[in-house]
Each structure stands twice: as structure tokens, then as C-alpha cells.
Write an enzyme that holds these catalytic residues in place. Structure first.
Site, PDB file in Angstrom:
ATOM      1  N   THR B 178      38.057  71.869  33.818  1.00  0.00           N
ATOM      2  CA  THR B 178      37.249  72.713  34.693  1.00  0.00           C
ATOM      3  C   THR B 178      38.105  73.220  35.854  1.00  0.00           C
ATOM      4  OG1 THR B 178      35.177  71.646  34.083  1.00  0.00           O
ATOM      5  CG2 THR B 178      35.180  72.830  36.150  1.00  0.00           C
ATOM      6  N   PHE B 180      38.157  74.689  39.586  1.00  0.00           N
ATOM      7  CA  PHE B 180      37.371  74.700  40.815  1.00  0.00           C
ATOM      8  C   PHE B 180      38.095  75.557  41.840  1.00  0.00           C
ATOM      9  CE2 PHE B 180      36.568  70.714  38.677  1.00  0.00           C
ATOM     10  CZ  PHE B 180      35.230  70.439  38.893  1.00  0.00           C
TER      11      PHE B 180
END
Lengths: 290, 290
Positions: B178, B180
Site C-alpha cells: 500500500t 501512503f
């Protein structure tokens, strides 16, 4: 659109879902509805012989792309036969006889809840509860018979499960539409429409997307939408989906596609189809306002 | 990345969320964590004076863009200071002493559940239950104390709430990362990084997107990602987000931006930043396999 009587149409959700409404508005009442628990199940229903068509949501005008539909579309052997655009009207639905002052919690699909923020701001004591499905939440609250529980869903769900609409047009933004694709096994799909959808991958080079769009831009073929989706197992690499105002019957379009093929990998025509816009909601009058 | 000691970092989720892990990996242990119930609350925390930074997920390598983060980013006055890429390791977590044979249901965020399909296929009797949050589902099942309930979440959540990891690496696909963004009020954000993010709108004309990409393609500036998001209240019109391999310190890049400004509406630089990749998970050994 005309389909054979008793054609079986798979969709994700329970009876009364917006997908069901879209199917009936597009194809009329003489189809057989095949509700499926997931989008993946609905897509598999056609090759498995359990349905003739799939009606799948691909985009909402407020929430954006339905990402899983795009992934399934790229991987399936189905082609787009038609597009249908449905106005989304959210209703507050409770057990018959319930009054709005009694409501303590409201259940719906998270996107449904998010599209009715104004109602929850105006009623801060009402708890919002995420559910799998808009129509399914109506079935739940009606079968529970608790006047403190309500659901947010379309009118059809209230009719099917015997819920009472306490308030219409709960949605914050009236410009709320969902685009659905009607899909069928590739040979059945027509190719004479005015809209064209493609998916492809590109080599990871500077200017690759620019070069891919060039054949269409040079011919002034209108790009309606571009969407990118990750390729599973290859972090930060993408598939591109294009929607164009273009027909496969147009020689210029065929030439542009041939040029694109020289730059793109795994180019796939998803369909060439016409678009049907549903106007006039099924709500009787404009007794609206949350 | 260096930030002042005791900097307050807002994120969506409960203590132990993947966003918290990303914040600590990027900024070290001397920050103050500000958990927020929604992404919108986290974004508002900085202008409200409740936080100095926001750490927000923007993309998962399997699930794709975190659409709400992009919407909030375009509308906020925040700018990107840094990017951090975290490997996502899902664990099956239960109350201490529970055995895997006892588990009857598993709770997690829908994306977490969807990324562990193999586990659910291999264990068809285990019910999957959607929850708001990965870490929150660990807190729930530990406080309930029921050995038949488990959750899927990161290692930090197990540590914080006293859960026991029954199995590591529940994820189907190990290429699960992921991205960010660390965001701060615009004047604080640096502008000397190697990645550049923009958002803009375009007039609805054939070739508009092609023309917008041209200034970058001509200069061989690498486009890393394009994402489109609907404009609220204007159905089928879009904002475009570009991520480029480019620095605002580069004259060629500034020239390209100036050219883009002639075609685009509401062009906004979201930030120019460096990327930090977290390698080596915190799992001790590779005792993996679902």
C-alpha cells in the site's frame, strides 16, 4: 433493447437491487432475473449456462468506477451489448406503520449511506449500519419487524419486501446516476453501436499512454473516459480502460485501433454498443427533500 | 524522514491500523498518533489544529486507488511531503489460547477479507464478516473473549490488543503493497523530491487528455500513474490525477507545467516528494502459507 422472452439476466444483489431495476427498465418485464451473491458469481453465470446475460454496474456519477466490474470485464469472455444509465433515488424504508421519530438505526450498502450524509447530519442520533446490499437491508429490517430499524434502498426493494417508504429522495446530490453494462457471450454481442470500450496494457516507457491516445486524437475521436486498474502481481503497473464515442462500423475507428495495436499489449475490444438513458424515476411525484 | 519530536500524525482507523504502521516506519517512534474514525476527519485534523500531519492510504497494488483519499486530497489545502510504501502482511488473529480448529468466523475490512480468498476456500465452514477496520476487528474479538471468533489484521494490531497470531501471511498474493502519502499544510511541504503529483480538469473536447499529456511526453518525463475521478454534480466529467517521475527543481518540468496550464482547468500541484519503501516485514521469520 429487444431480447428473447424469458432470457435469464444475472445481477449482483438480492431481488429489488438497483441492478434489477436497470435490467427491467432496459429489457422489459418478460425476462427471468437471476440474483447472485457476488459480482464474480454473476459473471460466471453466463459461461456456466445459468444465465444468458449479466447486468453489471460499472460507474456511479458520484462514487466513480465500480472497480471490481472492470477487473471482471477484462478477464471474462463476455462482451458489452448495451449500456443503461439509471437515476439513483434513495428512500428511507421501514416496517409498515413505523414513524420517522421511532428510527434509531439505518442500514444500507456503504455507498448508499455515504450518499445520504445530509440526512445523517440532520439526525445525529440515528446510527448508520453498513450492510452488504441496499435491497438486502430492506428484507432484513422488514423480517425483523422492529420499527426502530430502517434501511436506505430503491423503491422496488420496498415493494418486493413490503417495506414502507417514510421519505423519498434521501440522496444529497440529485445528479446521481449509475451506468450498467448488459453483457453476453462475445459472439452474441452486437458491434454496431455508437460507443466503444477497450482495455489494454502498455510498455512502461515515457510517453506510452500519450502514444496510445494519439491515433484517436488525430482523428478527433472523442475519448469519454479513461480508467486505470492495477495488474495483479505486478505492483504499480496498470491496465487502461477507454470509453470512446466511436463505432466499429467506421473505417477511421478501425484504422485507429490498428495503430493502437502496435503500441499496446493485450488489447481487447470490450464492446461496441448503444446507450439507453432512463428518464423519469418511478417515484410518483417530487415529494422530495431530506 | 525527519519530523519534529512529538509531531501529531492523524490517520484513519483504530490503533494498530496499517496507516499507523506506515507512520511509525516512516517517521520513527517519537511521534504522537491521532486515530480518526474517517478519512475526512483525519484530513480536517490539520486545518483544525488537532494534528501536524495526515498519513493517508492512496493506492493498494492489488485493490487499486483509494478513491476517497484522492477526492479529499484534491479538495484539501494539504500538500504531499513524502510517500511511503508498506508491504501488507495479513495475519489470522484470535484470543490467546484459541486453536485454529475452533474458529467459526473471521472479521476484517472487506478489502482484507478479499485479499485472503485462498484461506476461505480452504476453510469453507468459516464465515467471513465485514468490519469497518482491520485493527478494530482485532480489538472486538479480543474483548469478546470468544475462541470461535478471529480477525485478519497486521501484527501491530495483535500486539496492541493482546491477540494471538494463529497464522501469518494469510494474503493470497505476496505482491501486496500500500502507498501512503504524508500530508501537511501546504507551506510546510517540501518541493524538492523526485516524484510529482498533480490534479486538473479538462474541457470536454476530442483530444483534450492527449493534449494535456503532450508537454510531458515531448520532454520524456515519465508518467507513473493516471487516475480519473468523477466531479461531484457533473455526471461523466472527471478530474485527472497524474503521478510523474519529475522534480519541481527541474526547469523542463516547470515549462511542461506552464504548457499544461494553458489546456487544463483548476490545475493544482499536490506535492513534490521522495518515496520511502519499507523492506523487510516485521514478521520474524517466513513461517508462512495459508
Amino acid at each position: 433493447m429487444k431480447v428473447e422472452k424469458n432470457s435469464r439476466v444475472a445481477f449482483q444483489g438480492e431481488r429489488g437491487a438497483f441492478s434489477e431495476e436497470a435490467a427491467l427498465m432496459l429489457l422489459g418485464g418478460e425476462i427471468r432475473l437471476v440474483p447472485c451473491t457476488t459480482l464474480a458469481t454473476a459473471f460466471r453465470a453466463v459461461p456456466a449456462g445459468d444465465a444468458d446475460y449479466v447486468l453489471a454496474p460499472v460507474e456511479n456519477s458520484l462514487a466513480g468506477a465500480v472497480q471490481w466490474s472492470l477487473d471482471l470485464l477484462a478477464e471474462s469472455e463476455l462482451a458489452i451489448c448495451a449500456e443503461v444509465i439509471l437515476p439513483i433515488v434513495h428512500n428511507l424504508i421501514a416496517v409498515p406503520g413505523a414513524r420517522i421519530e421511532q428510527i434509531r438505526s439505518v442500514e444500507s450498502h456503504p455507498v448508499g449511506l455515504a450518499q445520504c450524509e445530509r440526512f445523517f447530519h440532520a439526525n445525529p442520533l440515528i446510527k448508520r449500519i453498513a450492510a452488504e446490499d441496499t435491497a438486502g437491508s430492506v428484507r432484513e429490517i422488514v423480517s425483523a419487524g422492529d420499527p426502530a430499524r430502517a434501511a436506505i434502498a430503491g423503491r422496488r426493494a420496498a415493494e418486493i419486501y413490503g417495506g414502507e417508504i417514510l421519505r423519498e429522495h434521501l440522496e444529497d446530490n440529485p445528479a446521481n446516476f449509475t451506468r450498467f453494462f448488459l453483457l453476453a457471450a462475445a459472439p452474441q454481442a452486437a458491434s454496431a453501436g455508437t460507443k466503444l470500450s477497450l482495455v489494454f496494457q502498455l510498455p512502461h516507457l515515457p510517453g506510452a499512454l500519450y502514444t496510445a491516445l494519439e491515433p484517436f486524437a488525430r482523428r478527433e475521436i472523442n475519448l469519454l473516459k479513461i480508467e486505470s486498474r492495477p495488474i495483479q502481481g505486478r505492483p504499480w503497473e496498470y491496465r487502461f480502460y477507454l470509453d470512446l464515442q466511436a463505432s466499429l462500423g467506421d473505417l477511421e475507428v478501425l484504422e485507429a485501433l490498428k495503430e493502437l495495436e502496435q503500441h499496446a499489449v493485450q488489447l481487447k475490444i470490450l464492446g461496441c454498443y448503444d446507450s439507453v438513458e432512463i428518464t423519469g424515476t418511478q417515484t410518483k411525484t417530487g415529494a422530495a427533500g431530506a
